[in-house]
Design a protein around this motif. Structure first.
Motif, PDB file in Angstrom:
ATOM      1  N   MET A 194     -27.746 -12.524 130.580  1.00  0.00           N
ATOM      2  CA  MET A 194     -26.718 -12.243 131.582  1.00  0.00           C
ATOM      3  C   MET A 194     -27.390 -12.136 132.944  1.00  0.00           C
ATOM      4  O   MET A 194     -28.388 -11.425 133.088  1.00  0.00           O
ATOM      5  N   PRO A 195     -26.860 -12.837 133.954  1.00  0.00           N
ATOM      6  CA  PRO A 195     -27.452 -12.715 135.297  1.00  0.00           C
ATOM      7  C   PRO A 195     -27.230 -11.313 135.854  1.00  0.00           C
ATOM      8  O   PRO A 195     -26.318 -10.593 135.439  1.00  0.00           O
ATOM      9  N   THR A 196     -28.067 -10.928 136.806  1.00  0.00           N
ATOM     10  CA  THR A 196     -27.944  -9.613 137.440  1.00  0.00           C
ATOM     11  C   THR A 196     -26.866  -9.714 138.521  1.00  0.00           C
ATOM     12  O   THR A 196     -27.076 -10.297 139.588  1.00  0.00           O
ATOM     13  N   ARG A 197     -25.692  -9.139 138.223  1.00  0.00           N
ATOM     14  CA  ARG A 197     -24.539  -9.216 139.104  1.00  0.00           C
ATOM     15  C   ARG A 197     -23.851  -7.854 139.183  1.00  0.00           C
ATOM     16  O   ARG A 197     -24.132  -6.964 138.370  1.00  0.00           O
ATOM     17  N   ARG A 198     -22.936  -7.734 140.146  1.00  0.00           N
ATOM     18  CA  ARG A 198     -22.147  -6.504 140.283  1.00  0.00           C
ATOM     19  C   ARG A 198     -21.326  -6.275 139.016  1.00  0.00           C
ATOM     20  O   ARG A 198     -20.677  -7.191 138.499  1.00  0.00           O
ATOM     21  N   LEU A 199     -21.321  -5.032 138.553  1.00  0.00           N
ATOM     22  CA  LEU A 199     -20.558  -4.713 137.355  1.00  0.00           C
ATOM     23  C   LEU A 199     -19.067  -4.909 137.575  1.00  0.00           C
ATOM     24  O   LEU A 199     -18.313  -5.175 136.630  1.00  0.00           O
ATOM     25  N   GLY A 200     -18.630  -4.781 138.821  1.00  0.00           N
ATOM     26  CA  GLY A 200     -17.216  -4.938 139.113  1.00  0.00           C
ATOM     27  C   GLY A 200     -16.768  -6.370 139.324  1.00  0.00           C
ATOM     28  O   GLY A 200     -15.562  -6.630 139.466  1.00  0.00           O
ATOM     29  N   ASP A 201     -17.705  -7.317 139.351  1.00  0.00           N
ATOM     30  CA  ASP A 201     -17.328  -8.710 139.572  1.00  0.00           C
ATOM     31  C   ASP A 201     -16.546  -9.254 138.374  1.00  0.00           C
ATOM     32  O   ASP A 201     -16.816  -8.894 137.214  1.00  0.00           O
ATOM     33  N   PRO A 202     -15.602 -10.152 138.616  1.00  0.00           N
ATOM     34  CA  PRO A 202     -14.851 -10.737 137.496  1.00  0.00           C
ATOM     35  C   PRO A 202     -15.731 -11.654 136.658  1.00  0.00           C
ATOM     36  O   PRO A 202     -16.615 -12.341 137.178  1.00  0.00           O
ATOM     37  N   ALA A 203     -15.501 -11.644 135.371  1.00  0.00           N
ATOM     38  CA  ALA A 203     -16.220 -12.527 134.459  1.00  0.00           C
ATOM     39  C   ALA A 203     -15.482 -13.860 134.346  1.00  0.00           C
ATOM     40  O   ALA A 203     -14.286 -13.959 134.636  1.00  0.00           O
ATOM     41  N   LYS A 204     -16.190 -14.899 133.921  1.00  0.00           N
ATOM     42  CA  LYS A 204     -15.582 -16.241 133.831  1.00  0.00           C
ATOM     43  C   LYS A 204     -14.391 -16.271 132.888  1.00  0.00           C
ATOM     44  O   LYS A 204     -13.401 -16.962 133.125  1.00  0.00           O
TER      45      LYS A 204
END
Length: 595
Positions: A447-457
């Motif tokens: 899993m890439p390092t991204r904001r936890l609140g970002d929407p998933a695909k």
């Protein structure tokens, strides 16, 4: 530093005061002992020498920057002095009092901002004097004595008071905060400790109290900080605005409202003076001692002041400490400098027996303790960017004694639980590693390092997607621990994707030592990490050795060169607590990125 010699008449006015809790003396230049004619010295020093010209023509004019809570009282004393034509060295004393947030003044002085538009400063705590020193290149600050005080306590609306057993139930700081955090009926708020002496002193008191309890104190305090951060106000002026009205009010059920706040006694006094009935607050005074806001008086840029201005500033300090001024301060909810208060102040603020409101004040935390607390707060609540690297070697299938679960199963559960401690702004990613995992590579990004609140695909959020990825981790049959190559690759990636303004770190979990004979050597890895480590882009490695077969010394050696640390847990269920503690420790070590 030696106390400047005050005129006898001024010193006599203050002779009845008990010494303040944190006695400070004013560092005044020797120019104030300039020779004066013997026949006029006594009269000038006593303030009795008069001139034929009107006060407005001969007045010495000063500006005081005062903490907003005490500014009205200081202004009342200044206005009375002007009305009564109080003199200093024969000059009428005109002091203009302006309200300024203490943290803003401290930061401005530490930066060395030129030509402050005030000669006197009255912050709410001497912790701001320490901050104002900065690196020693700022505007000079000459500290004086405290002129008032107010204890820091926990203020609650009546419904929360009943839930917590006020006034009969007493608590230590640690017990009180833990009880509030466990309650579904009491929401706790506070002002930002980086901007509020009340918030910082309370948080330091919670930490000291937790230390006395023993056990995993650091983790408990960090958890409390996380809770406070979620309901944090920008400063003291805003924290009261977060309170819910009591059960009869329209805001009682609003989840954004607080039922309890960390607050000074004086702030509760002022709130209650403007409230009625269920709008008034009750105060819990922790039994292990309440720290005091101590309102130190200080001269600013004293070398640039004239002798007349310096002496007038000292004259005003003695006025603020005399009997008449103490009455003015008490009428506005302040205690004397040594912490003494009349029962009317305490009762009006919400204190009642058997709450220990008249117990001795807690010993003030040292500057080092306050800095440590502030470091913990900053890194605990600062948005984090973490890449989590999990050992997927075959040994992770080993059962954990007494649990009936594998190391991997318990590790996954702990990571999923730890995920709940992070905010939507935190960025977290996931790698796994084992030999022969991805062709010649020992590691793979899941899993890439991204904001936890970002929407998933595929719908949902990155937090949900990451939790599912944690749950799907499985040991690789016959896979060995490819630790060194993985660590180097993950560290290089973390540096390449570094985000300024966040706490960037690499979290590595392994249950063994490196077992890949083709990989870089241990010494080669450490040397390479030393080369890559960049103070401008700090990425500490937090390496956790899981289980009895893991080598803590090995993970510590590679972590410490990056400013991080190595840890060992015998039970993977401890991982959640260790990650939180490790982040806090790295933050205290100054590894947080500058804003």
């Amino acid at each position: 530093m030696g106390r400047h010699s005050l005129p006898d008449a001024y010193a006599a006015q203050d002779s009845g005061d008990a010494p303040p809790r944190r006695r400070r003396t004013v560092a005044i230049a020797t120019m104030l002992v300039l020779a004066v004619a013997a026949g006029t010295a006594a009269a000038a020093q006593s303030g009795l020498l008069t001139f034929s010209e009107p006060c407005d023509d001969s007045a010495v004019r000063l500006t005081m920057a005062a903490s907003p809570d005490i500014a009205p009282a200081a202004r009342a004393v200044a206005d009375q002095a002007r009305e009564n034509e109080v003199k200093s060295d024969g000059h009428c004393l005109y002091v203009e009092v302006v309200a300024r947030d203490s943290y803003k003044v401290a930061d401005s002085l530490a930066r060395g901002d030129k030509d402050p538009d005030y000669e006197v400063w009255l912050p709410d705590s001497d912790l701001w004097l320490d901050r104002a020193k900065g690196n020693g290149d700022g505007v000079p600050v000459a500290p004086g004595d405290s002129v008032a005080s107010s204890p820091v306590a926990l203020a609650t609306v009546p419904s929360a008071s009943r839930t917590l057993g006020w006034p009969g139930k007493t608590y230590s700081w640690a017990e009180l905060v833990a009880t509030v955090m466990r309650s579904d009926e009491v929401r706790l708020g506070a002002a930002d400790p980086s901007r509020s002496a009340t918030g910082l002193l309370a948080l330091a008191s919670i930490g000291a109290s937790s230390d006395r309890q023993g056990g995993d104190s650091d983790t408990r305090v960090a958890e409390a900080a996380k809770v406070l951060a979620q309901r944090m106000s920008d400063g003291d002026a805003h924290v009261l605005e977060t309170l819910a009205l009591d059960s009869s009010g329209a805001e009682a059920g609003n989840p954004r409202r607080n039922h309890a706040v960390l607050l000074s006694e004086q702030a509760a006094f002022a709130h209650n003076a403007d409230s009625a009935g269920s709008g008034k607050l009750d105060l819990f005074y922790p039994k292990d001692g309440t720290p005091l806001l101590n309102y130190p008086y200080a001269l600013i840029n004293e070398p640039e002041l004239t002798t007349t201005e310096s002496r007038a500033a000292l004259r005003f300090m003695t006025l603020l400490r005399n009997e008449d001024s103490r009455r003015v301060l008490a009428q506005r909810g302040f205690r004397t400098a040594d912490g003494t208060a009349g029962t009317s102040v305490i009762a009006s603020a919400g204190g009642r027996k058997p709450q220990p409101y008249d117990a001795s004040a807690a010993a003030p935390p040292s500057p080092a303790a306050l800095q440590e607390t502030l470091g913990m707060w900053t890194i605990t609540v600062q948005s984090a960017r973490l890449t989590t690297v999990v050992d997927a070697s075959g040994s992770m299938a080993t059962l954990v004694p007494g649990r009936g679960q594998s190391r991997m199963d318990v590790t996954k559960a702990s990571l999923i639980q730890a995920l709940t401690q992070f905010t939507p702004n935190d960025e977290i990613g996931l790698w796994e590693f084992a030999t022969t995992l991805d062709g010649a590579k020992d590691y793979r990004e899941l899993m890439p390092t991204r904001r936890l609140g970002d929407p998933a695909k595929n719908g949902g959020s990155h937090r949900e997607e990451l939790a599912a990825a944690f749950a799907a981790l499985q040991p690789v049959p016959n896979g060995a621990t490819g630790l060194y190559d993985t660590t180097l690759a993950a560290y290089e990636e973390s540096l390449a994707t570094y985000v300024k303004g966040k706490f960037n770190a690499l979290v590595i979990l392994t249950d063994g030592s490196n077992q890949d004979p083709r990989s870089i050597s241990r010494s080669g890895l450490i040397a390479r990490l030393e080369e890559l480590a960049d103070p401008e882009r700090p990425v500490p490695i937090i390496a956790i050795a899981v289980g009895p077969d893991a080598d803590r010394e090995e993970v510590a050696a590679m972590a410490e060169v990056t400013g991080g640390g190595g840890y060992q847990v015998s039970d993977p269920a401890e991982i959640q607590a260790v990650i939180l503690q490790a982040i806090m420790t790295a933050g205290q070590g100054g590894q947080a990125a500058a804003e």
